[in-house]
Design a protein around this motif. Structure first.
Motif, PDB file in Angstrom:
ATOM      1  N   GLY A  37       0.818  -1.209   0.000  1.00 10.74           N
ATOM      2  CA  GLY A  37       0.000   0.000   0.000  1.00 10.74           C
ATOM      3  C   GLY A  37       0.852   1.259   0.000  1.00 10.74           C
ATOM      4  N   LEU A  38       1.949   1.236   0.772  1.00  8.61           N
ATOM      5  CA  LEU A  38       2.859   2.380   0.804  1.00  8.61           C
ATOM      6  C   LEU A  38       3.405   2.677  -0.588  1.00  8.61           C
ATOM      7  CD1 LEU A  38       4.529   4.460   2.467  1.00  8.61           C
ATOM      8  CD2 LEU A  38       6.277   2.673   2.691  1.00  8.61           C
ATOM      9  N   GLY A  39       3.841   1.635  -1.286  1.00 10.23           N
ATOM     10  CA  GLY A  39       4.400   1.821  -2.614  1.00 10.23           C
ATOM     11  C   GLY A  39       3.382   2.328  -3.611  1.00 10.23           C
ATOM     12  N   VAL A  40       2.206   1.710  -3.617  1.00 11.50           N
ATOM     13  CA  VAL A  40       1.182   2.073  -4.595  1.00 11.50           C
ATOM     14  C   VAL A  40       0.709   3.506  -4.406  1.00 11.50           C
ATOM     15  CG1 VAL A  40      -1.196   1.639  -5.321  1.00 11.50           C
ATOM     16  CG2 VAL A  40       0.374  -0.280  -5.009  1.00 11.50           C
ATOM     17  N   PHE A  41       0.339   3.855  -3.172  1.00  9.09           N
ATOM     18  CA  PHE A  41      -0.247   5.173  -2.960  1.00  9.09           C
ATOM     19  C   PHE A  41       0.787   6.286  -3.013  1.00  9.09           C
ATOM     20  CE2 PHE A  41      -3.924   2.849  -1.024  1.00  9.09           C
ATOM     21  CZ  PHE A  41      -4.849   3.288  -1.967  1.00  9.09           C
ATOM     22  N   THR A  42       2.016   5.998  -2.652  1.00 12.57           N
ATOM     23  CA  THR A  42       3.058   7.021  -2.791  1.00 12.57           C
ATOM     24  C   THR A  42       3.229   7.423  -4.250  1.00 12.57           C
ATOM     25  OG1 THR A  42       4.318   6.325  -0.824  1.00 12.57           O
ATOM     26  CG2 THR A  42       5.533   7.466  -2.561  1.00 12.57           C
ATOM     27  N   ILE A  43       3.403   6.433  -5.106  1.00 18.46           N
ATOM     28  CA  ILE A  43       3.664   6.724  -6.515  1.00 18.46           C
ATOM     29  C   ILE A  43       2.434   7.320  -7.200  1.00 18.46           C
ATOM     30  CG2 ILE A  43       4.347   5.754  -8.729  1.00 18.46           C
ATOM     31  CD1 ILE A  43       6.557   5.931  -6.560  1.00 18.46           C
ATOM     32  N   VAL A  52       4.425  11.283  -0.578  1.00 19.03           N
ATOM     33  CA  VAL A  52       4.704  10.751   0.764  1.00 19.03           C
ATOM     34  C   VAL A  52       3.460  10.865   1.651  1.00 19.03           C
ATOM     35  CG1 VAL A  52       6.063  11.060   2.858  1.00 19.03           C
ATOM     36  CG2 VAL A  52       7.179  11.192   0.629  1.00 19.03           C
ATOM     37  N   MET A  53       2.785  12.004   1.594  1.00 20.94           N
ATOM     38  CA  MET A  53       1.558  12.173   2.380  1.00 20.94           C
ATOM     39  C   MET A  53       0.514  11.130   2.006  1.00 20.94           C
ATOM     40  SD  MET A  53       0.960  16.292   2.389  1.00 20.94           S
ATOM     41  CE  MET A  53       2.258  17.414   2.888  1.00 20.94           C
ATOM     42  N   THR A  54       0.346  10.919   0.701  1.00 18.68           N
ATOM     43  CA  THR A  54      -0.644   9.945   0.237  1.00 18.68           C
ATOM     44  C   THR A  54      -0.307   8.538   0.721  1.00 18.68           C
ATOM     45  OG1 THR A  54      -0.934  11.274  -1.766  1.00 18.68           O
ATOM     46  CG2 THR A  54      -1.856   9.063  -1.787  1.00 18.68           C
ATOM     47  N   GLY A  55       0.984   8.210   0.704  1.00 20.13           N
ATOM     48  CA  GLY A  55       1.392   6.862   1.073  1.00 20.13           C
ATOM     49  C   GLY A  55       1.429   6.593   2.560  1.00 20.13           C
ATOM     50  N   SER A  77       9.550   6.096   1.017  1.00 17.91           N
ATOM     51  CA  SER A  77       8.504   6.666   0.175  1.00 17.91           C
ATOM     52  C   SER A  77       9.046   7.851  -0.627  1.00 17.91           C
ATOM     53  CB  SER A  77       7.337   7.115   1.073  1.00 17.91           C
ATOM     54  OG  SER A  77       6.355   7.808   0.347  1.00 17.91           O
ATOM     55  N   PHE A  78       9.794   8.723   0.023  1.00 19.50           N
ATOM     56  CA  PHE A  78      10.362   9.909  -0.627  1.00 19.50           C
ATOM     57  C   PHE A  78      11.341   9.511  -1.731  1.00 19.50           C
ATOM     58  CE2 PHE A  78      13.363  13.563  -0.683  1.00 19.50           C
ATOM     59  CZ  PHE A  78      12.458  14.588  -0.967  1.00 19.50           C
ATOM     60  N   ALA A  79      12.217   8.547  -1.421  1.00 26.58           N
ATOM     61  CA  ALA A  79      13.187   8.085  -2.417  1.00 26.58           C
ATOM     62  C   ALA A  79      12.492   7.439  -3.604  1.00 26.58           C
ATOM     63  CB  ALA A  79      14.162   7.098  -1.780  1.00 26.58           C
ATOM     64  N   GLY A  80      11.422   6.698  -3.342  1.00 28.66           N
ATOM     65  CA  GLY A  80      10.679   6.060  -4.421  1.00 28.66           C
ATOM     66  C   GLY A  80      10.068   7.063  -5.384  1.00 28.66           C
ATOM     67  N   LEU A 107      13.004   7.028 -19.287  1.00 27.98           N
ATOM     68  CA  LEU A 107      12.381   5.954 -20.063  1.00 27.98           C
ATOM     69  C   LEU A 107      11.214   6.427 -20.921  1.00 27.98           C
ATOM     70  CD1 LEU A 107      12.316   3.211 -17.264  1.00 27.98           C
ATOM     71  CD2 LEU A 107      14.067   3.569 -19.010  1.00 27.98           C
ATOM     72  N   GLU A 108      10.578   7.512 -20.499  1.00 24.08           N
ATOM     73  CA  GLU A 108       9.403   8.030 -21.195  1.00 24.08           C
ATOM     74  C   GLU A 108       8.345   6.947 -21.378  1.00 24.08           C
ATOM     75  OE1 GLU A 108      10.644   9.903 -24.799  1.00 24.08           O
ATOM     76  OE2 GLU A 108      11.692  11.532 -23.772  1.00 24.08           O
ATOM     77  N   ASN A 109       8.177   6.145 -20.343  1.00 21.16           N
ATOM     78  CA  ASN A 109       7.186   5.067 -20.353  1.00 21.16           C
ATOM     79  C   ASN A 109       6.476   5.103 -19.002  1.00 21.16           C
ATOM     80  OD1 ASN A 109       5.907   2.475 -19.955  1.00 21.16           O
ATOM     81  ND2 ASN A 109       7.085   1.716 -21.703  1.00 21.16           N
ATOM     82  N   GLU A 110       5.253   5.619 -18.993  1.00 23.00           N
ATOM     83  CA  GLU A 110       4.536   5.844 -17.744  1.00 23.00           C
ATOM     84  C   GLU A 110       4.278   4.546 -16.977  1.00 23.00           C
ATOM     85  OE1 GLU A 110       2.498   8.283 -14.875  1.00 23.00           O
ATOM     86  OE2 GLU A 110       3.985   8.660 -16.430  1.00 23.00           O
ATOM     87  N   SER A 111       3.802   3.522 -17.678  1.00 23.35           N
ATOM     88  CA  SER A 111       3.478   2.264 -17.007  1.00 23.35           C
ATOM     89  C   SER A 111       4.712   1.642 -16.362  1.00 23.35           C
ATOM     90  CB  SER A 111       2.857   1.275 -18.001  1.00 23.35           C
ATOM     91  OG  SER A 111       1.659   1.774 -18.525  1.00 23.35           O
ATOM     92  N   LEU A 112       5.818   1.618 -17.093  1.00 25.70           N
ATOM     93  CA  LEU A 112       7.048   1.040 -16.568  1.00 25.70           C
ATOM     94  C   LEU A 112       7.576   1.863 -15.403  1.00 25.70           C
ATOM     95  CD1 LEU A 112       9.236  -1.105 -16.766  1.00 25.70           C
ATOM     96  CD2 LEU A 112      10.393   0.315 -18.491  1.00 25.70           C
ATOM     97  N   SER A 113       7.510   3.182 -15.512  1.00 21.19           N
ATOM     98  CA  SER A 113       7.991   4.049 -14.430  1.00 21.19           C
ATOM     99  C   SER A 113       7.173   3.854 -13.164  1.00 21.19           C
ATOM    100  CB  SER A 113       7.925   5.518 -14.877  1.00 21.19           C
ATOM    101  OG  SER A 113       8.725   5.744 -16.012  1.00 21.19           O
ATOM    102  N   LEU A 114       5.848   3.771 -13.311  1.00 15.87           N
ATOM    103  CA  LEU A 114       4.985   3.515 -12.161  1.00 15.87           C
ATOM    104  C   LEU A 114       5.336   2.189 -11.493  1.00 15.87           C
ATOM    105  CD1 LEU A 114       1.537   4.629 -13.632  1.00 15.87           C
ATOM    106  CD2 LEU A 114       2.673   5.678 -11.675  1.00 15.87           C
ATOM    107  N   SER A 115       5.503   1.171 -12.300  1.00 19.92           N
ATOM    108  CA  SER A 115       5.801  -0.164 -11.769  1.00 19.92           C
ATOM    109  C   SER A 115       7.138  -0.192 -11.036  1.00 19.92           C
ATOM    110  CB  SER A 115       5.811  -1.193 -12.905  1.00 19.92           C
ATOM    111  OG  SER A 115       4.567  -1.234 -13.567  1.00 19.92           O
ATOM    112  N   ILE A 116       8.149   0.459 -11.612  1.00 16.49           N
ATOM    113  CA  ILE A 116       9.470   0.492 -10.982  1.00 16.49           C
ATOM    114  C   ILE A 116       9.394   1.216  -9.642  1.00 16.49           C
ATOM    115  CG2 ILE A 116      11.796   1.466 -11.153  1.00 16.49           C
ATOM    116  CD1 ILE A 116      11.667   0.933 -14.166  1.00 16.49           C
ATOM    117  N   GLY A 117       8.691   2.347  -9.603  1.00 17.55           N
ATOM    118  CA  GLY A 117       8.575   3.097  -8.359  1.00 17.55           C
ATOM    119  C   GLY A 117       7.881   2.299  -7.268  1.00 17.55           C
ATOM    120  N   VAL A 118       6.779   1.649  -7.617  1.00 21.94           N
ATOM    121  CA  VAL A 118       6.028   0.845  -6.632  1.00 21.94           C
ATOM    122  C   VAL A 118       6.883  -0.316  -6.122  1.00 21.94           C
ATOM    123  CG1 VAL A 118       4.054  -0.697  -6.319  1.00 21.94           C
ATOM    124  CG2 VAL A 118       3.769   1.477  -7.542  1.00 21.94           C
TER     125      VAL A 118
END
Length: 206
Positions: free
Chosen positions: A98-104, A125-128, A156-159, A170-181
């Motif tokens: 949940g921390l990863g998903v909501f932070t990103i 960070v607040m969201t997560g 959370s901040f580093a993510g 990467l200019e790839n939103e889906s991949l960037s989201l996945s990597i961050g989470v």
């Protein structure tokens, strides 16, 4: 784009709701308490984010399937007796997810509304973290974000900044989201496993 954002949102709602309901059951709360703790854990961070950014209607009001899902989960958690056998320590996995998903997702929404990377990282960070802080406060626990023996908000901040870098490179939103989470989820688990902290108590000189 395949609606990866919606899939991640629902994943985060389920994960954080589970973490809240596990603690609520361990505190012997009734079904109303189980629903309330699950609700504030899953949706508290996003509510704070939307209020700060004046983003109306609030996301969970626009997507009523989220509170409905939490209500259904609360009924299951309240009357499924096997839940009582699940130890409170088991909240680590759903809480980290949940921390990863909501932070990103919080950071991503802030960027979409035109905010800078730094402001977006703070809102991420607040969201997560805010939902988990409410969960722990309502359950009479010291919030994870404030515990000296936990590394939490800094992950959370580093993510957020890893997500920004991936999005730029990467200019790839889906991949960037996945990597961050995944980064936040994995680093959070490793931090607990290997007792990684930002600061340790100083031992007195003998």
């Amino acid at each position: 784009m395949f609606d990866i954002i919606y899939v991640l949102e629902m994943t985060g709602v389920i994960a954080f709701a589970i973490s809240g309901m596990l603690i609520a059951r361990s505190k012997n709360m009734d079904p109303v308490g189980v629903f309330t703790i699950g609700f504030v854990t899953a949706l508290g961070g996003g509510t704070l984010r939307d209020l700060i950014m004046d983003n109306h209607p609030l996301y969970w009001i626009k997507h009523q399937e989220q509170p409905i899902l939490i209500l259904c989960m609360a009924v299951v958690f309240s009357y499924w007796h096997r839940v009582e056998r699940i130890r409170e320590s088991r909240i680590l996995l759903p809480d980290a997810l949940g921390l990863g998903v909501f932070t990103i997702l919080g950071a991503q929404l802030a960027l979409d509304l035109g905010h800078s990377w730094f402001i977006a990282s703070l809102l991420g960070v607040m969201t997560g973290t805010f939902g988990g802080a409410l969960r722990d406060t309502f359950c009479n626990e010291v919030p994870l974000i404030f515990r000296k023996d936990q590394i939490y908000a800094s992950i959370s901040f580093a993510g957020c900044w890893l997500y920004f870098a991936c999005q730029w490179l990467l200019e790839n939103e889906s991949l960037s989201l996945s990597i961050g989470v995944l980064f936040i989820f994995i680093i959070r688990l490793l931090a607990v496993r290997f007792d990684i902290r930002l600061q340790r108590d100083r031992r007195p000189v003998q």
